[in-house]
Design an enzyme around this catalytic site. Structure first.
Site, PDB file in Angstrom:
ATOM      1  N   ARG A  73       0.818  -1.221   0.000  1.00  0.00           N
ATOM      2  CA  ARG A  73       0.000   0.000   0.000  1.00  0.00           C
ATOM      3  C   ARG A  73       0.849   1.267   0.000  1.00  0.00           C
ATOM      4  O   ARG A  73       0.369   2.336  -0.374  1.00  0.00           O
ATOM      5  CB  ARG A  73      -0.999  -0.020   1.168  1.00  0.00           C
ATOM      6  CG  ARG A  73      -2.129  -1.036   0.957  1.00  0.00           C
ATOM      7  CD  ARG A  73      -3.083  -1.054   2.139  1.00  0.00           C
ATOM      8  NE  ARG A  73      -2.499  -1.665   3.313  1.00  0.00           N
ATOM      9  CZ  ARG A  73      -2.597  -2.965   3.626  1.00  0.00           C
ATOM     10  NH1 ARG A  73      -3.277  -3.780   2.871  1.00  0.00           N
ATOM     11  NH2 ARG A  73      -2.031  -3.433   4.718  1.00  0.00           N
TER      12      ARG A  73
ATOM     13  N   GLU B 201       4.303 -10.190  15.950  1.00  0.00           N
ATOM     14  CA  GLU B 201       3.616 -10.785  17.098  1.00  0.00           C
ATOM     15  C   GLU B 201       3.806 -12.308  17.086  1.00  0.00           C
ATOM     16  O   GLU B 201       4.081 -12.930  18.105  1.00  0.00           O
ATOM     17  CB  GLU B 201       2.144 -10.404  17.044  1.00  0.00           C
ATOM     18  CG  GLU B 201       1.463 -10.563  18.376  1.00  0.00           C
ATOM     19  CD  GLU B 201       0.015 -10.116  18.310  1.00  0.00           C
ATOM     20  OE1 GLU B 201      -0.356  -9.456  17.325  1.00  0.00           O
ATOM     21  OE2 GLU B 201      -0.728 -10.462  19.246  1.00  0.00           O
TER      22      GLU B 201
END
Ligand code: AMP
Length: 176
Positions: A61, A98
């Site tokens: 993006r 994570e």
């Protein structure tokens, strides 16, 4: 700043890609000509006097506004990509997510010591991916590196700026 128009046009998608995430979908900004103008014009005003020679877009993006902005600034555009996508020699960096680790790459001949670099991505959440990209760009020893995001998430106690040292030059167009 014309943030209202950007905020009004930004789509929020609840529970994407997993339950509990409020996904800020910039495709609704990219498809809107007025929003493209606002984003590129604001960024151009912010960076036109900084001597930017390369805009580095973060896959994927970050490629959209990054490339248009590079054109407007008269700068080159460099892709920072996921592993295995760039065909020539690359410098790479791995960073902790994570769950597990991720790697990003830039062509070794994409940036040099005379460059003034602007790194650009759509959104700052934890800052992990941009901090890795910033470190990777610093390994090229450019004159200076700036960072910009369209959106800065401050909800849910996120403080993505904490991923960077205090003297890092970071701007964002809208805070949510
Ligand atoms: P981070 O490394 O945590 O700052 O994550 C930033 C990257 O993940 C950006 O490239 C974003 O496109 C994407 N991202 C993370 N959280 C969101 C969210 N809530 N909405 C949209 N994109 C997100």
């Amino acid at each position: 700043m014309n943030n209202e128009t950007l905020l009004k046009n930004l789509r929020n998608v609840p529970d994407f890609p997993i339950k509990g995430i409020q996904f800020k979908d910039v495709s609704t900004l990219f498809k809107n000509p007025e929003c493209i103008n606002i984003m590129v014009d604001e960024l151009y005003e912010m960076y036109k006097d900084k001597g930017i020679t390369k805009v580095v877009g973060i896959e994927s993006r970050g490629f959209v506004i990054g490339a248009i902005l590079a054109y407007k600034l008269g700068a080159g555009f460099v892709m920072c990509r996921k592993p295995g996508k760039l065909p020539a020699d690359t410098k790479k960096v791995s960073y902790k997510k994570e769950y597990g680790t991720d790697t990003i790459e830039i062509h070794t001949d994409a940036i040099n010591e005379d460059d003034v670099v602007l790194l650009h991505d759509d959104l700052l959440a934890t800052g992990g991916s941009m901090a890795a990209a910033y470190n990777l760009v610093q390994a090229f020893n450019p004159k200076k590196a700036y960072i910009n995001f369209i959106i800065e998430l401050t909800i849910e106690g996120l403080n993505g700026r904490a991923a960077f040292s205090e003297d890092t030059d970071i701007t964002t167009l809208i805070k949510i």
